[in-house]
Scaffold this active site. Structure first.
Site, PDB file in Angstrom:
ATOM      1  N   GLY A   1       3.152  -5.365   3.555  1.00  5.07           N
ATOM      2  CA  GLY A   1       4.530  -4.763   4.099  1.00  5.07           C
ATOM      3  C   GLY A   1       5.372  -4.729   2.996  1.00  5.07           C
TER       4      GLY A   1
ATOM      5  N   THR B   1      -1.186  -3.580  -0.041  1.00  2.00           N
ATOM      6  CA  THR B   1      -1.070  -4.800  -0.669  1.00  2.00           C
ATOM      7  C   THR B   1      -2.678  -5.191  -0.208  1.00  2.00           C
ATOM      8  OG1 THR B   1       0.936  -5.603  -0.764  1.00  2.00           O
ATOM      9  CG2 THR B   1      -0.537  -7.278  -0.320  1.00  2.00           C
TER      10      THR B   1
ATOM     11  N   ARG C   1      11.128  -5.460 -10.662  1.00  2.00           N
ATOM     12  CA  ARG C   1      11.302  -5.845  -8.981  1.00  2.00           C
ATOM     13  C   ARG C   1       9.894  -6.435  -8.724  1.00  2.00           C
ATOM     14  NH1 ARG C   1       7.532  -5.062  -4.669  1.00  2.00           N
ATOM     15  NH2 ARG C   1       8.884  -5.019  -2.483  1.00  2.00           N
TER      16      ARG C   1
END
Ligand code: GLY
Length: 290
Positions: free
Chosen positions: A208, A156, A184
């Site tokens: 994470g 990310t 998702r």
């Protein structure tokens, strides 16, 4: 006048050796671009958006071009943006046709909506001057191969900045987790989980495993800890990661910038690319010990 600071991350996870140099160079370049915005008198918002756009355009990172794909081989990107001055926030999820999701999230900051998803988000972006692209412009061969090979890691990108006026902004952008179930959505567009910014306390951007980060509302948790006033930014970051590991067996990392310009960063993953620039120093790291 405040001392400007830019802090960026390019994601926490098992970043492979062959991408290590790309990560280092990418976060260094992003921090430099954000720094130039700040020293030219630009706002923290402008610096965060500019830094994250650099990483979205750099296919080494899981955001924008180069994002992870889902189990169907499709793209689904999320991003969020928050202004510390007034706690205004904007977030987008399930995007496949925006080159820079962070810019759409930032535009939403001044809209009556906080979160838009999918086709509605694309349409709203177009109505407000952004252009759609084809998902094929953003999908890279490496990620098509990952779907075939079923390999996983987390990533990310994010940034937090303080401008010359002392205002804070935070942003985060992601292609989500690799090989995710279609539909998702992780922590990134959940304000308080993936990011938080409050001029009176500090700003946080997380990376994470999104499900675990969301369950402990990590960015807001860290900001609340900092607000108590008895820890440094580094201690607040370390406590957040310790809680992530202890309470939900989570894996991740975060960057923290306190309202008085202190920087914190912690992770419990193998690696996390990150960089920052202050008037006195600049730093680039990848290994936990860097
Ligand atoms: N932290 C990014 C995600 O889990 O989607």
């Amino acid at each position: 006048m405040s001392r400007p600071v830019i802090v960026v991350h390019g994601g926490a996870g098992d970043i492979p050796d062959e991408q290590a140099e790309g990560h280092r160079l990418g976060v260094q370049r992003a921090s430099q671009v954000g720094w130039e915005v700040l020293t030219a008198g630009g706002s923290a918002e402008d610096a965060v958006e500019a830094a994250i756009r650099v990483m979205e355009d750099d296919e080494v990172f899981d955001a924008g071009r180069g994002s992870f794909l889902d189990l169907d081989g499709a793209l689904s990107m999320d991003a969020a943006f928050m202004e510390g001055a007034n706690l205004n926030a904007g977030a987008v999820a399930a995007l496949s046709q925006m080159r820079n999701p962070i810019s759409l999230a930032r535009l939403l900051v001044s809209a009556p909506h906080v979160l838009l998803v999918g086709e509605g988000a694309h349409r709203w972006g177009e109505q407000h001057g952004l252009h759609r692209c084809s998902p094929d412009d953003l999908i890279v061969a490496r990620e098509r191969e990952r779907v075939l090979a079923h390999q996983g890691l987390n990533d990310t990108v994010g940034a937090v900045a303080m401008d010359l006026s002392g205002h804070l902004a935070a942003g985060v952008s992601t292609g989500g987790s690799p090989l995710k179930v279609p539909g998702r959505v992780g922590d990134v567009p959940c304000i308080g989980a993936g990011i938080y910014a409050d001029d009176q306390v500090g700003g946080v951007s997380c990376t994470g495993v999104g499900e675990q980060i969301t369950r402990i509302v990590m960015a807001k948790r860290c900001t609340d800890r900092l607000a108590k006033g008895d820890v440094t930014a580094q201690q607040a970051a370390e406590e957040a990661i310790a809680y992530l590991a202890r309470r939900v067996h989570g894996e991740g990392g975060l960057i923290v910038l306190s309202h008085d310009g202190e920087i914190g960063c912690a992770m419990n993953t193998q690696r996390m690319s990150r960089a920052w620039i202050t008037p006195d120093a600049s730093y680039v790291g990848l290994e936990p010990t860097d």
